[in-house]
Design an enzyme around this catalytic site. Structure first.
Site, PDB file in Angstrom:
ATOM      1  N   ASN A 175       0.891  -1.164   0.000  1.00 27.97           N
ATOM      2  CA  ASN A 175       0.000   0.000   0.000  1.00 27.97           C
ATOM      3  C   ASN A 175       0.926   1.210   0.000  1.00 27.97           C
ATOM      4  OD1 ASN A 175      -1.774   2.062   0.506  1.00 27.97           O
ATOM      5  ND2 ASN A 175      -2.290   1.409   2.597  1.00 27.97           N
ATOM      6  N   TRP A 176       1.042   1.819  -1.161  1.00 24.48           N
ATOM      7  CA  TRP A 176       1.999   2.928  -1.295  1.00 24.48           C
ATOM      8  C   TRP A 176       1.526   4.208  -0.619  1.00 24.48           C
ATOM      9  CZ3 TRP A 176       4.380   3.054  -6.938  1.00 24.48           C
ATOM     10  CH2 TRP A 176       5.101   1.868  -7.151  1.00 24.48           C
ATOM     11  N   LYS A 177       0.221   4.294  -0.310  1.00 23.79           N
ATOM     12  CA  LYS A 177      -0.359   5.512   0.279  1.00 23.79           C
ATOM     13  C   LYS A 177      -0.058   6.710  -0.625  1.00 23.79           C
ATOM     14  CE  LYS A 177      -0.061   3.262   4.712  1.00 23.79           C
ATOM     15  NZ  LYS A 177      -0.053   3.380   6.158  1.00 23.79           N
ATOM     16  N   HIS A 195      -9.551   1.770   4.226  1.00 25.75           N
ATOM     17  CA  HIS A 195      -8.335   1.830   5.045  1.00 25.75           C
ATOM     18  C   HIS A 195      -8.578   2.777   6.221  1.00 25.75           C
ATOM     19  CE1 HIS A 195      -4.243   2.764   6.263  1.00 25.75           C
ATOM     20  NE2 HIS A 195      -3.889   1.629   5.697  1.00 25.75           N
ATOM     21  N   GLU A 254      -6.908   5.085   7.386  1.00 19.54           N
ATOM     22  CA  GLU A 254      -6.597   6.493   7.068  1.00 19.54           C
ATOM     23  C   GLU A 254      -7.750   7.138   6.295  1.00 19.54           C
ATOM     24  OE1 GLU A 254      -2.817   5.655   5.252  1.00 19.54           O
ATOM     25  OE2 GLU A 254      -2.033   5.062   7.211  1.00 19.54           O
ATOM     26  N   GLU A 276      -5.962  -4.704  10.178  1.00 15.59           N
ATOM     27  CA  GLU A 276      -4.882  -3.768  10.492  1.00 15.59           C
ATOM     28  C   GLU A 276      -5.185  -3.028  11.787  1.00 15.59           C
ATOM     29  OE1 GLU A 276      -2.610  -2.524   6.700  1.00 15.59           O
ATOM     30  OE2 GLU A 276      -4.399  -1.295   6.801  1.00 15.59           O
ATOM     31  N   GLY A 318       2.232   2.086  10.742  1.00 16.71           N
ATOM     32  CA  GLY A 318       3.244   3.140  10.624  1.00 16.71           C
ATOM     33  C   GLY A 318       3.951   3.473  11.926  1.00 16.71           C
ATOM     34  N   SER A 336       2.937  -2.354  10.237  1.00 19.15           N
ATOM     35  CA  SER A 336       4.375  -2.480  10.485  1.00 19.15           C
ATOM     36  C   SER A 336       4.948  -3.858  10.126  1.00 19.15           C
ATOM     37  CB  SER A 336       4.713  -2.116  11.938  1.00 19.15           C
ATOM     38  OG  SER A 336       4.342  -0.770  12.195  1.00 19.15           O
ATOM     39  N   GLY A 356       2.650  -1.235   4.254  1.00 17.73           N
ATOM     40  CA  GLY A 356       2.800   0.176   3.915  1.00 17.73           C
ATOM     41  C   GLY A 356       4.259   0.539   3.711  1.00 17.73           C
ATOM     42  N   GLY A 357       4.868   1.095   4.746  1.00  8.64           N
ATOM     43  CA  GLY A 357       6.242   1.609   4.668  1.00  8.64           C
ATOM     44  C   GLY A 357       7.228   0.685   3.969  1.00  8.64           C
TER      45      GLY A 357
HETATM   46  P1  PGA Z   1       2.600   0.096   7.619  1.00  8.92           P
HETATM   47  O1  PGA Z   1       1.188   0.405   6.920  1.00  8.92           O
HETATM   48  O2  PGA Z   1       3.099  -1.202   7.060  1.00  8.92           O
HETATM   49  O3  PGA Z   1       3.474   1.269   7.224  1.00  8.92           O
HETATM   50  O4  PGA Z   1       2.351   0.031   9.084  1.00  8.92           O
HETATM   51  C1  PGA Z   1       0.265  -0.618   6.698  1.00  8.92           C
HETATM   52  C2  PGA Z   1      -0.994  -0.056   6.085  1.00  8.92           C
HETATM   53  O5  PGA Z   1      -1.439   1.016   6.509  1.00  8.92           O
HETATM   54  O6  PGA Z   1      -1.576  -0.655   5.166  1.00  8.92           O
END
Ligand code: PGA
Length: 250
Positions: free
Chosen positions: A10-12, A95, A97, A167, A173, A213, A234-235
């Site tokens: 997930n590149w956000k 998501h 966010e 999640e 994050g 994470s 994500g990251g």
């Molecule tokens: P993260 O993000 O791996 O940076 O914690 C995961 C996500 O929000 O899908």
């Protein structure tokens, strides 16, 4: 039948179109694993160049969001039909966010899930509790509610094709990965909830990811759990580390 793992980045809101092409070119030799469906969910503007860069590889390109109306006066939104025309087969829905910053609710998530399925796009439906909810002991109740609403009016046949991403918000994050036991416990509870809504066959077919994470070091143990069918990353999906996560079993 064993469920095939699905590992998604997930590149956000990261990577310009040219950076997207560069990252895919860097990662494509590193994410080859026949045991895994590999997916990069990218910002809308990156979808077309990313598709082009991923042509002839095992990388699928997905979207991070879409709207639930077919078309019309919804400035700034992207429709399912647009995604289909661009070749997209997966979309992240709801998501945390999106829920936190863009006012998405369980109801809008349900509408988006129905619209994605109607258009033949596989939704990756996100759920997860806050730290407060975990501390209050209401995690499972809260997630069962998110799941029950997300799947309203979804047939068993369609539900079996969907993906769920568990999640925990406190793990996104933050570098704070849920313990393997915590992740497995909730993913199992989600599968039990699907069995209650539908039946055992649907519950056995659905793929449930863990996200929050995920790193090259935590992936092997997480993905070895009976109810964890991969990850939403994500990251670490923006780095060469993603290759190690995809090849967690090699
Ligand atoms: P993260 O993000 O791996 O940076 O914690 C995961 C996500 O929000 O899908």
């Amino acid at each position: 039948m064993a469920r095939k793992k699905i590992i998604a980045g997930n590149w956000k809101m990261n990577m310009t179109p040219s950076q997207a092409v560069e990252l895919i070119n860097t990662l494509k030799p590193l994410v080859v694993n026949d045991d895994v469906d590999v997916l990069f969910c990218v910002p809308a503007i990156d979808i077309i160049p990313a598709m082009e860069a991923a042509k002839g590889t095992n990388i699928n390109i997905g979207a991070e969001n879409m709207y639930f109306e077919d078309k019309g006066a919804y400035t700034g939104e992207i429709s399912a039909e647009m995604l289909v025309d661009a070749g997209v087969k997966y979309v992240i829905i709801g998501h945390s966010e999106r829920r936190e910053y863009f006012a998405e609710t369980d109801e809008t998530v349900n509408k988006k899930v129905l619209k994605a399925l109607e258009n033949g796009i596989t939704p990756i439906i996100c759920c997860g509790e806050t730290l407060t909810q975990r501390e209050q002991g209401v995690t499972i109740d809260f997630i069962r509610q998110q799941i029950k609403i997300a799947y309203l009016n979804v047939t068993a046949e369609a539900a079996a094709t969907t993906v769920i991403a568990y999640e925990p918000i406190w793990a996104i994050g933050t570098g704070k990965v849920a313990t393997t036991e915590q992740a497995q416990e909730v993913c199992k509870a989600i599968r039990d909830c699907i069995a209650e809504i539908y039946d055992d066959a649907t519950a056995a077919a659905i793929r449930i990811q863990y996200g929050g994470s995920v790193s090259a070091s935590s992936a092997p143990e997480l993905f070895a759990q009976p109810d964890i069918d991969g990850g939403l990353v994500g990251g670490a999906s923006l780095k060469v580390d993603f290759g190690k996560i995809v090849c967690y079993n090699k």
